[in-house]
Design a protein around this motif. Structure first.
Motif, PDB file in Angstrom:
ATOM      1  N   GLN A 421       0.832  -1.205   0.000  1.00 22.76           N
ATOM      2  CA  GLN A 421       0.000   0.000   0.000  1.00 22.76           C
ATOM      3  C   GLN A 421       0.869   1.257   0.000  1.00 22.76           C
ATOM      4  O   GLN A 421       0.556   2.241  -0.683  1.00 22.76           O
ATOM      5  CB  GLN A 421      -0.914  -0.013   1.217  1.00 22.76           C
ATOM      6  N   LEU A 424       2.076   1.695  -3.565  1.00 24.44           N
ATOM      7  CA  LEU A 424       1.012   2.132  -4.469  1.00 24.44           C
ATOM      8  C   LEU A 424       0.672   3.610  -4.273  1.00 24.44           C
ATOM      9  O   LEU A 424       0.322   4.305  -5.231  1.00 24.44           O
ATOM     10  CB  LEU A 424      -0.234   1.273  -4.253  1.00 24.44           C
ATOM     11  N   ASP A 425       0.778   4.083  -3.038  1.00 23.50           N
ATOM     12  CA  ASP A 425       0.450   5.482  -2.771  1.00 23.50           C
ATOM     13  C   ASP A 425       1.405   6.450  -3.459  1.00 23.50           C
ATOM     14  O   ASP A 425       1.126   7.657  -3.520  1.00 23.50           O
ATOM     15  CB  ASP A 425       0.449   5.746  -1.266  1.00 23.50           C
ATOM     16  N   TYR A 427       2.021   6.412  -6.588  1.00 22.37           N
ATOM     17  CA  TYR A 427       1.612   6.539  -7.978  1.00 22.37           C
ATOM     18  C   TYR A 427       0.250   7.227  -8.052  1.00 22.37           C
ATOM     19  O   TYR A 427      -0.484   7.324  -7.062  1.00 22.37           O
ATOM     20  CB  TYR A 427       1.524   5.161  -8.646  1.00 22.37           C
ATOM     21  N   GLN A 431      -2.210   4.955 -12.586  1.00 24.99           N
ATOM     22  CA  GLN A 431      -1.085   4.024 -12.516  1.00 24.99           C
ATOM     23  C   GLN A 431      -1.357   2.900 -11.516  1.00 24.99           C
ATOM     24  O   GLN A 431      -0.977   1.745 -11.740  1.00 24.99           O
ATOM     25  CB  GLN A 431       0.185   4.780 -12.135  1.00 24.99           C
ATOM     26  N   GLN A 432      -2.023   3.241 -10.416  1.00 20.25           N
ATOM     27  CA  GLN A 432      -2.358   2.202  -9.439  1.00 20.25           C
ATOM     28  C   GLN A 432      -3.276   1.146 -10.045  1.00 20.25           C
ATOM     29  O   GLN A 432      -3.088  -0.050  -9.831  1.00 20.25           O
ATOM     30  CB  GLN A 432      -3.022   2.830  -8.214  1.00 20.25           C
ATOM     31  N   GLU A 433      -4.257   1.578 -10.818  1.00 19.59           N
ATOM     32  CA  GLU A 433      -5.165   0.636 -11.459  1.00 19.59           C
ATOM     33  C   GLU A 433      -4.404  -0.306 -12.391  1.00 19.59           C
ATOM     34  O   GLU A 433      -4.673  -1.509 -12.449  1.00 19.59           O
ATOM     35  CB  GLU A 433      -6.242   1.393 -12.239  1.00 19.59           C
ATOM     36  N   VAL A 436      -2.139  -2.830 -10.128  1.00 23.09           N
ATOM     37  CA  VAL A 436      -2.850  -3.886  -9.390  1.00 23.09           C
ATOM     38  C   VAL A 436      -3.591  -4.822 -10.326  1.00 23.09           C
ATOM     39  O   VAL A 436      -4.084  -5.874  -9.886  1.00 23.09           O
ATOM     40  CB  VAL A 436      -3.826  -3.282  -8.363  1.00 23.09           C
ATOM     41  N   ARG A 463      -7.895  -1.402  -1.445  1.00 26.31           N
ATOM     42  CA  ARG A 463      -8.220  -0.717  -2.695  1.00 26.31           C
ATOM     43  C   ARG A 463      -9.560   0.002  -2.573  1.00 26.31           C
ATOM     44  O   ARG A 463     -10.413  -0.367  -1.766  1.00 26.31           O
ATOM     45  CB  ARG A 463      -8.279  -1.718  -3.860  1.00 26.31           C
TER      46      ARG A 463
END
Length: 567
Positions: A421, A424-425, A427, A431-433, A436, A463
């Motif tokens: 997590q 991911l934070d 991006y 970009q996260q989509e 993942v 998410r």
């Protein structure tokens, strides 16, 4: 099941005929901190798996564990003397018999964010000691990621995020457009070795009588074969409170033991003879004690009688001095002690005579024995096999849980999903989509049943609502890194100037730390040295210059030198 590990000795292979062509076939080595896998980069090639401490030639690790040495400090090679022994072992078992050199290109795995100094030392060992023609460095988990995408015919370049957990540490590696985003890589110093040590500690506390048998090697085997990852940890622990669930799910592990019971079947006559021998020994001990006590009482009595004679002879001064030494106040007290000692000495002589003459025991040791049990009475049987069993219950899910909750072992770190997590934070939402949508699990510590479902549940929790993600697991989490490196070597033949390969000329011209980047490699950040500008002398006076900053020499390692993430 019985935990009695059998070691398979690594065979010596002959050089395959397919590797004797004009263009030498590359050797692929997955240089892991738990196992090293090596083989030839041919389409039908397979990897052999010697262990890191010169392979399976060591028959038993536990008696020598304190002597074992590894080339790794966590997941980075630092002990190159041991690494040289590993290479000697690998090359000899692969059938390479050439003297003074290894005339084959070499594909070698390294840690994410491997320090430049470590790569420099490795290149120096390979080019100077083994004189290999080409070397290619890559990250094991990225090789596994590319192999997985190749197997499912995914369109390159690939974007996703790799969760890798091995023996010493775990990694979160984002991949964007087929290249590692080294700046946002993170490492967690919790993996299989910490889980095995935690299992050993739990079972040693649970079974203090089997501390010596609960070895680290057995715990590693038990962890791999009997543990699982709970999808919901707290809910799963509640299930173990049920006796029916416990009896159904507990694993009974049989430790090795000797079935020989000391003694055996004893007849009634032998038991009586043993009791008679014990009786005689007690009589002898009791007689010796009486003799010693009688001797001590007689000596004390003789001394008191000598003091009394001083009074009878009229030597009053010496008599009073002797009374002080005896801690007595008067002649009457002296006479009382003499009378008591005379009675004790007389009784002691009588008991000694009775004991020697008749052979009876003292009153302190009465000759009363327990009633004889009938010969046909069923004796309780002690089951040695059940005594040497380990009941592994909640330990099956507690130990793999340390990857998600390092605090169970006292570590002050983020868990693997918390680290994911955090990465991911960094991006944007788009970009996260994308990341993942391709979450990939690999590494030997991901082999537990339920790991994929647990990661999916954790992702669902972190998410946003109604977001989409996809989690996939490597087909062979422990072996796919080698197969991915083999695929890369087959797709990119070694040649000067080819992407991913470092030639001897590159090594001599650009230094040992040089890295030719490719889809599964680290990011290469060259060493930069800042030199001060040369000073210019002038005869004309000039305005005073601003103070310059002192020149410094900065050693820059790859940004993917992954830091430990702490909470």
């Amino acid at each position: 099941p019985c935990i009695n590990r059998t070691i398979r000795i690594d065979p010596f292979y002959e050089l395959p005929a397919a590797c004797l062509s004009q263009s030498p076939v590359p050797i692929v080595i997955d240089n892991g901190s738990f196992q090293t896998r090596a083989g030839w980069a041919v389409p039908s090639g397979t990897a052999s798996s010697p262990e890191t401490q010169i392979g399976n030639d060591i028959p038993s690790l536990e008696p020598l564990r304190w002597l074992l040495k590894s080339q790794f400090d966590r997941n980075v090679v630092v002990n190159f003397e041991i690494q040289e022994l590993i290479f000697d072992y690998v090359f000899s078992h692969l059938g390479i018999a050439s003297e003074g050199s290894v005339d084959h290109p070499l594909v070698l795995t390294e840690a994410p964010g491997n320090p430049l100094h470590c790569r420099q030392m490795m290149s120096e060992l390979l080019f100077e000691c083994y004189r290999v023609p080409f070397v290619s460095y890559g990250i094991d988990s990225l090789y596994s990621f590319n192999h997985h995408n190749l197997q499912r015919n995914a369109v390159a370049p690939h974007t996703g995020i790799v969760l890798s957990s091995g023996y010493n540490c775990s990694h979160v590696l984002p991949v964007i457009n087929g290249r590692l985003d080294a700046v946002n890589c993170k490492r967690v110093n919790i993996a299989g070795s910490q889980a095995a040590a935690y299992l050993q500690r739990l079972l040693q506390l649970k079974y203090p009588g089997h501390v010596a048998a609960i070895t680290l090697s057995r715990m590693e085997e038990l962890l791999h074969e009997h543990s699982y990852t709970a999808v919901d940890y707290q809910q799963e622990l509640e299930k173990w409170r049920s006796p029916e669930f416990y009896e159904r799910e507990v694993h009974r592990i049989q430790l090795p033991f000797s079935g020989k019971v000391p003694g055996g079947v004893v007849s009634v006559e032998e038991r009586q003879e043993r009791k008679a021998q014990q009786l005689r020994r007690l009589q002898e001990i009791n007689a010796r004690r009486r003799e010693e006590k009688l001797h001590q009482d007689q000596e004390r009595l003789d001394r008191l009688l000598a003091v009394q004679e001083l009074l009878e002879d009229g030597l009053l001064e010496q008599f009073h001095k002797s009374l002080v030494e005896l801690n007595m106040d008067s002649a009457q007290e002296l006479q009382s002690y003499i009378h008591k000692l005379q009675l004790c000495v007389e009784q002691g002589r009588q008991r000694l005579q009775v004991s020697h003459g008749v052979g009876l025991m003292d009153a302190d040791f009465p000759e009363e024995t327990l009633p004889e049990k009938p010969a046909n009475t069923a004796q309780p049987v002690f089951n040695l096999a059940e005594y040497h069993q380990l009941f592994v219950g909640t330990e099956r899910l507690r130990c793999p849980e340390v990857v998600f909750q390092p605090s169970l072992t006292g570590e002050d770190q983020m868990g693997l999903m918390e680290t994911l997590q955090y990465v991911l934070d960094r991006y944007s939402a788009e970009q996260q989509e994308t990341l993942v949508s391709n979450v990939f699990l690999t590494g030997g510590n991901m082999l537990y049943p339920g790991m994929k479902q647990r990661v999916e549940r954790e992702l669902l929790a972190i998410r946003p609502f109604q977001s989409h993600f996809k989690v996939s697991m490597a087909a062979r989490p422990s072996l796919d890194a080698w197969y991915g490196a083999r695929d890369w070597a087959l797709q990119h033949p070694a040649a000067p100037g080819t992407e991913g390969w470092v030639s001897r000329q590159d090594y001599e011209e650009k230094g040992g730390e040089y890295l030719s980047e490719h889809c599964a490699s680290n990011l290469f950040v060259p060493l930069k040295i800042v030199k001060p500008a040369p000073s210019v002398r002038s005869s004309e006076p000039s305005a005073p210059a601003a103070p310059q900053q002192p020149a410094s020499v900065a050693t820059v390692t790859a940004p993917s030198d992954v830091p430990m993430v702490t909470s």
